[in-house]
Motif scaffolding. Structure first.
Motif, PDB file in Angstrom:
ATOM      1  N   GLY A  77       0.818  -1.214   0.000  1.00 41.61           N
ATOM      2  CA  GLY A  77       0.000   0.000   0.000  1.00 41.61           C
ATOM      3  C   GLY A  77       0.845   1.255   0.000  1.00 41.61           C
ATOM      4  O   GLY A  77       0.584   2.190  -0.747  1.00 41.61           O
ATOM      5  N   MET A 125       2.499   1.959  -3.307  1.00 40.55           N
ATOM      6  CA  MET A 125       1.498   2.394  -4.263  1.00 40.55           C
ATOM      7  C   MET A 125       1.119   3.849  -3.996  1.00 40.55           C
ATOM      8  O   MET A 125       1.061   4.674  -4.907  1.00 40.55           O
ATOM      9  CB  MET A 125       0.272   1.500  -4.056  1.00 40.55           C
ATOM     10  CG  MET A 125      -0.376   1.112  -5.342  1.00 40.55           C
ATOM     11  SD  MET A 125      -1.738   0.044  -4.975  1.00 40.55           S
ATOM     12  CE  MET A 125      -2.973   0.876  -5.943  1.00 40.55           C
ATOM     13  N   ARG A 126       0.908   4.134  -2.690  1.00 39.72           N
ATOM     14  CA  ARG A 126       0.507   5.499  -2.344  1.00 39.72           C
ATOM     15  C   ARG A 126       1.596   6.500  -2.716  1.00 39.72           C
ATOM     16  O   ARG A 126       1.329   7.599  -3.180  1.00 39.72           O
ATOM     17  CB  ARG A 126       0.236   5.591  -0.843  1.00 39.72           C
ATOM     18  CG  ARG A 126      -1.118   5.022  -0.449  1.00 39.72           C
ATOM     19  CD  ARG A 126      -1.217   4.936   1.054  1.00 39.72           C
ATOM     20  NE  ARG A 126      -2.315   4.063   1.459  1.00 39.72           N
ATOM     21  CZ  ARG A 126      -3.540   4.504   1.720  1.00 39.72           C
ATOM     22  NH1 ARG A 126      -3.826   5.765   1.595  1.00 39.72           N
ATOM     23  NH2 ARG A 126      -4.484   3.668   2.087  1.00 39.72           N
ATOM     24  N   GLU A 183       1.435   7.074  -6.263  1.00 38.85           N
ATOM     25  CA  GLU A 183       0.260   7.892  -6.571  1.00 38.85           C
ATOM     26  C   GLU A 183       0.511   9.367  -6.276  1.00 38.85           C
ATOM     27  O   GLU A 183       0.014  10.243  -6.964  1.00 38.85           O
ATOM     28  CB  GLU A 183      -0.936   7.407  -5.743  1.00 38.85           C
ATOM     29  CG  GLU A 183      -1.479   6.077  -6.229  1.00 38.85           C
ATOM     30  CD  GLU A 183      -2.347   5.390  -5.183  1.00 38.85           C
ATOM     31  OE1 GLU A 183      -2.769   4.259  -5.429  1.00 38.85           O
ATOM     32  OE2 GLU A 183      -2.591   5.992  -4.113  1.00 38.85           O
ATOM     33  N   ARG A 194      -6.584   8.350  -2.614  1.00 38.55           N
ATOM     34  CA  ARG A 194      -5.304   8.123  -3.274  1.00 38.55           C
ATOM     35  C   ARG A 194      -4.177   8.782  -2.489  1.00 38.55           C
ATOM     36  O   ARG A 194      -4.374   9.799  -1.824  1.00 38.55           O
ATOM     37  CB  ARG A 194      -5.373   8.698  -4.677  1.00 38.55           C
ATOM     38  CG  ARG A 194      -4.343   8.150  -5.589  1.00 38.55           C
ATOM     39  CD  ARG A 194      -4.638   8.539  -6.970  1.00 38.55           C
ATOM     40  NE  ARG A 194      -4.780   9.987  -7.083  1.00 38.55           N
ATOM     41  CZ  ARG A 194      -5.285  10.587  -8.145  1.00 38.55           C
ATOM     42  NH1 ARG A 194      -5.728   9.876  -9.147  1.00 38.55           N
ATOM     43  NH2 ARG A 194      -5.343  11.876  -8.196  1.00 38.55           N
ATOM     44  N   GLY A 195      -2.967   8.226  -2.615  1.00 35.41           N
ATOM     45  CA  GLY A 195      -1.788   8.860  -2.038  1.00 35.41           C
ATOM     46  C   GLY A 195      -1.932   9.021  -0.539  1.00 35.41           C
ATOM     47  O   GLY A 195      -2.482   8.168   0.145  1.00 35.41           O
TER      48      GLY A 195
END
Lengths: 116, 890
Positions: B3, B6-7, B10, B68-69
């Protein structure tokens, strides 16, 4: 606005499980396909705002339960496909058990009301 | 943690991900439409149905982006951008806020970095908290013990897990090869167990042990500091076993100490350690030589009071063995009055701390007050800004912004101001530290760490955050607590409430200013009192220096420098040349016991007097009035001994004697009638030899020419109209004619030496004055701001008053009354605080009382004057309001 919010609130917890279950049995899907399957399985009883699927998909991806990749759809269009991960499958098992337990408990309460 | 990755991705690829989401959703809608059309809908119907089933596209996108992020980072970044835009729009406010904070934070950082080095920083050794300094009080010198006494203390293994000793750090000549040009290094004489007791390891070779310090003169060894090893020898291990010439002693390098260890004095950095048995300036084992500072490691089970009691007993027994049989009771009494004191040793041994610790504490309190004043000022500015932006805030609130979000934005702004303030402040601190360093006498060492210090940085960040909270929270809460409707309707100025908070802040600012100004006044007045003390000599601009001869000149150096002195004396522009030991304000001392035949005071026992060795024309050179004759060339070792005494000597021992130059004294103190006669040939006025605050004591001046046995090099004094640089180059040119390897040291005018002797008072007065004026300015700005704002708010009211017949004078009076109310409150609050502060610093004041009428009266007068000036401009503006325009504007 208010009705929609209530609807999504009810769905929030369960939508994740529906998505995971669907992906676990049907294999990789793009967003539209996934929404169609969920509608089909629910037998039209679920009034899903399909747009809310996308935040849910991102949430599941952040948790590592699904992953996504770009591919080509059945009618030759670029689409993002989602598939379940091993961690996602474990989560499905766990949540299904939790769900069954919740249902069983609620069921007992329902019967309690009936007998009285 | 997939996670987080990915963040993070992002966070960086926002635009691309937005595009992908668009594409995904567009496809979804298309597929839905196609599906509906297949079921028989028209194109129009299908599109509408698809939209309906999908729900709000924008809503879905927003929900997606929110996840997101790291949403909080993005919204923080947004807040920062917003705050930067806002600050950029009002550069005047931003500059004022950042500058006042920077001054506060810079002052605190500078003083704290000094405070930290001198008072707080633990020695980089094992378990510094177990260390104690064993400090002698009374008697001769400062804090030291003799080598025999040190051995006695060190033998008490029931109290200590080892006691080390050091002679302190001295700057000495240093060469790697004989004949090479001299360099200077900081040398520290230490006991053999020094490194073991401290728990310092070697990084190369080995360190001293007890066996390396047994026999006087028998251990020509050296341990280098890591820094010297790295900077001077490129960390070459081959330096081990090499011989260096340190202070003209050939020493073999046996090891290098661990990096980061620079000895036990926080203001000094030792380069070379040498066993103290090698000390050449002292008879090492003489029980009358006081020169070692012991540092012991306490046994954990032993309490400090027990050590104190045990050492007090040990000291008394030792002193009685050494001095108990001395025939002169003055000496015996002085010796037996000595005590021993156990002090915490965890922060090292520091002469500068003993002298400067208390003033430094006062300075730390002063700068804390300055920071408070700065915070108050910024809070005031923020409130003014909040008031001016009420309309904007009301608009945003009514458009649906939550108060929490507005608060966060306001706090972001204050954090930005604090961050900018600390950044500028750290720069100011670097400059401030240099200014303070300029006040410290050269021989005091350098207490400023060269490397940026993490503790100091943490301190700076902590005070910046604390200040941001202090000045930011109140105004932020205040400015967002408005009713949007009322805020919009009132057109940006809240007419309902008086700016009470801002007035309170002005009161606080005035109170801070009172305290700071009063302290500045006290320190300034105290410095004036010090400066106006009659020193007993006039020629403070006399130049003084010292010639440092290589040791092989020992005994001949004074004769050798004669040609230099006579050639200087013959130079046009130089009025007179002389020399003296100890020199004026040099920190040296020399005393003697004498008998003064015929004086009741010395009939039963000899007395202790101060002694100065001088060459002819000394009194003329320093500008002291002499009655009688000066020494001259005819006073030789063969001629009758002569002396000049000061007036205190006459008062003490020859009171009422109309002709002291008919009397004599004797340095042979064994018999009441004295031995060899030393004839008094003159009486000189009382010269303060070594400190403005020093008590005047009887002093005997004797001619250097009659005392050739004196080891110490006398200070040379030049009275001249020439600039110092000219004299310097004259001396440099002459030096090679005398011999090689002679160094000129301690160039200064007597005035510089006097300044050095009162550097704490000068520093306190200078910084106190600076901070006082600063606080005053901040208070004036605050008052002016509040007044101007008040006027703008009340222009309508004033217009009505004037329309109803109020005269200009009435209006000015009303406005001034308004302004002076918070000032009066501030004064009432500030004076008791200032009084308490004055009591606390009382011991640092000279010649004035804590409640000094000049300082306190001056403070009140200056504050009222500044307040009137700050209020007068807005008052005049109010009085020149055109009633018609003011009313129409409403």
């Amino acid at each position: 606005m208010s009705t929609r919010e209530i609807k999504t609130d009810i769905l929030q917890g369960t939508l994740d499980l529906m998505v995971l279950r669907t992906l676990a049995t049907m294999g990789a899907q793009h967003g539209f396909g996934l929404a169609q399957r969920i509608q089909q399985i629910s037998g039209g009883m679920l009034d899903l705002n399909q747009g809310t699927l996308y935040p849910a998909l991102l949430r599941l991806e952040h948790r590592g339960w699904i992953r996504s990749r770009w591919g080509i759809s059945e009618n030759n269009r670029r689409a993002k496909f989602y598939e379940i991960t091993a961690a996602g499958r474990r989560q499905v098992e766990k949540e299904s058990e939790d769900w069954a337990r919740t249902v069983a408990i609620m069921d007992r309460f329902e019967r309690l009301t009936e007998t009285e | 943690m997939p996670g987080i990755w990915m963040r993070l991705k992002e966070l960086i690829r926002t635009t691309r991900l937005d595009g992908e989401l668009d594409e995904e959703m567009r496809l979804h809608l298309q597929l839905m439409e196609e599906d509906f059309r297949r079921r028989g809908m028209t194109e129009e119907e299908a599109r509408a149905a698809a939209r309906r089933e999908f729900g709000g596209v924008a809503y879905a996108k927003e929900a997606y982006r929110d996840q997101r992020g790291f949403p909080w980072i993005e919204s923080c970044a947004k807040d920062v951008r917003y705050a930067l835009r806002g600050l950029g729009r009002s550069p005047g406010f931003t500059a004022a806020a950042v500058l006042s904070l920077a001054l506060g934070i810079g002052a605190n950082t500078a003083i704290f970095s000094l405070f930290h080095t001198l008072m707080l920083r633990m020695l980089p050794v094992a378990h510094p908290e177990q260390l104690v300094a064993i400090h002698r009080t009374g008697g001769w010198g400062i804090g030291t013990v003799s080598a025999p006494l040190y051995r006695l203390i060190a033998s008490r293994t029931d109290l200590f897990n080892g006691v080390a000793a050091t002679n302190g750090v001295a700057k000495v000549r240093f060469t790697t090869h004989a004949g090479e040009r001299d360099e200077f290094a900081q040398r520290e004489y230490v006991s053999g167990n020094y490194f073991q007791v401290l728990g310092v390891q070697a990084v190369a070779g080995r360190l001293f042990t007890g066996d390396d310090n047994r026999v006087p003169g028998g251990h020509p060894l050296a341990v280098l500091s890591y820094d010297l090893w790295r900077n001077h020898f490129a960390a070459d291990p081959a330096v081990l076993g090499r011989t260096l010439l340190v202070d003209e002693q050939p020493l073999t390098v046996i090891g290098v100490a661990a990096p980061g260890f620079h000895g036990v004095a926080p203001e000094r950095r030792t380069d070379v350690w040498v066993p103290f048995m090698m000390a050449h300036f002292v008879q090492v084992m003489n029980p009358n030589s006081w020169w070692l500072m012991p540092l012991g490691r306490l046994r954990p089970e032993v309490s400090r009071p027990r050590v104190q009691a045990a050492l007090a007993l040990l000291m008394q027994q030792h002193l009685r063995t050494i001095y108990g049989e001395r025939h002169d009771s003055a000496m015996r009494r002085k010796a037996l009055e000595q005590r021993v004191e156990i002090r915490p040793g965890s922060v090292g041994l520091s002469m500068l701390r003993d002298q400067f610790g208390k003033p430094l504490g006062v300075l730390l309190a002063l700068v804390a007050l300055v920071l408070l004043a700065a915070c108050t000022n910024v809070a005031n500015l923020l409130l003014a800004r909040g008031a001016a932006r009420q309309k904007e805030i009301a608009l945003r609130l009514s458009l649906g912004a939550t108060r929490g979000r507005l608060l966060r934005q306001a706090l972001t702004e204050t954090l930005l101001i604090a961050a900018a303030g600390s950044a500028v402040g750290i720069g100011l601190a670097a400059w401030g530290v240099r200014v303070i360093a300029g006040f410290l006498p050269e021989q005091a060492g350098n207490p400023f760490s060269i490397a940026p210090n993490l503790t100091v940085l943490a301190f700076t960040i902590a005070i910046s955050l604390a200040s941001a909270l202090l000045f930011g929270l109140g105004p932020a809460l205040r400015s967002t607590a408005i009713n949007p409707i009322a805020g919009l309707r009132s057109g940006g100025l809240d007419r309902a409430g008086r700016p009470a908070l801002r007035r309170v802040l002005v009161v606080a600012q005035v109170a801070f200013s009172v305290v700071l100004m009063a302290l500045a006044g006290l320190f300034g007045h105290s410095l004036l009192a010090l400066r106006s003390v009659d020193l007993g000599f006039r020629n403070q601009s006399a130049i003084t220096f010292n010639l440092d001869f290589p040791r092989l000149w020992k005994g001949n150096s004074r004769a050798a420098q004669e040609p230099l002195l006579s050639s200087l004396a013959a130079t046009p522009g130089i009025y007179s040349v002389s020399s003296a030991f100890p020199g004026l304000f040099s920190g040296g001392s020399s005393d003697a016991t004498v008998r003064v035949p015929g004086s009741a005071r010395t009939a039963t026992e000899p007395v202790d007097v101060d002694r100065t060795y001088v060459s002819p024309r000394y009194f003329e050179t320093v500008g002291a009035a002499l009655k009688g004759r000066d020494f001259d060339r005819n006073d030789t070792a063969a001629s009758p001994k002569v002396a000049v005494v000061n007036q205190a000597f006459v008062r003490e021992f020859l009171p009422g004697e109309p002709h002291p130059d008919s009397r004599w004294l004797s340095f042979d103190d064994t018999k009441p009638e004295g031995g060899e006669r030393t004839f008094i040939v003159g009486v000189v006025q009382d010269i303060r030899q070594d400190g403005i605050q020093q008590k005047i004591a009887p002093r005997v001046y004797v001619p250097l020419t009659q005392h050739q046995d004196l080891d110490f090099p006398p200070d040379i004094l030049v009275r001249t109209a020439l600039p110092q640089a000219a004299v310097q180059s004259l001396v440099r040119r002459q030096l090679p004619r005398i011999g090689a390897g002679i160094a000129v040291t301690e160039w200064a005018t007597i005035r510089q030496r006097i300044d050095d002797s009162i550097f704490e008072q000068r520093l306190l007065a200078m910084l106190g004055g600076f901070f006082g004026v600063l606080a005053l300015l901040l208070a004036a700005v605050g008052l002016y701001g509040v007044m101007s704002y008040g006027m703008a708010r009340r222009s309508g009211e004033i217009g009505i008053r004037m329309a109803l017949g109020a005269r200009r004078a009435d209006v000015v009076g009303m406005v001034l009354r308004d302004a002076l109310l918070p000032v009066a409150a501030g004064l009432i609050l500030g004076f008791p605080l200032a009084w308490a502060a004055a009591r606390a610093v009382h011991s640092l004041l000279f010649g004035i009382e804590a409640v000094d009428p000049a300082a306190f009266g001056g403070t009140g007068a200056v504050l009222v004057a500044v307040a009137l000036a700050a209020a007068f401009l807005p008052a005049r503006r109010a009085a020149s309001i055109d009633p018609m325009r003011a009313l129409r504007h409403d």
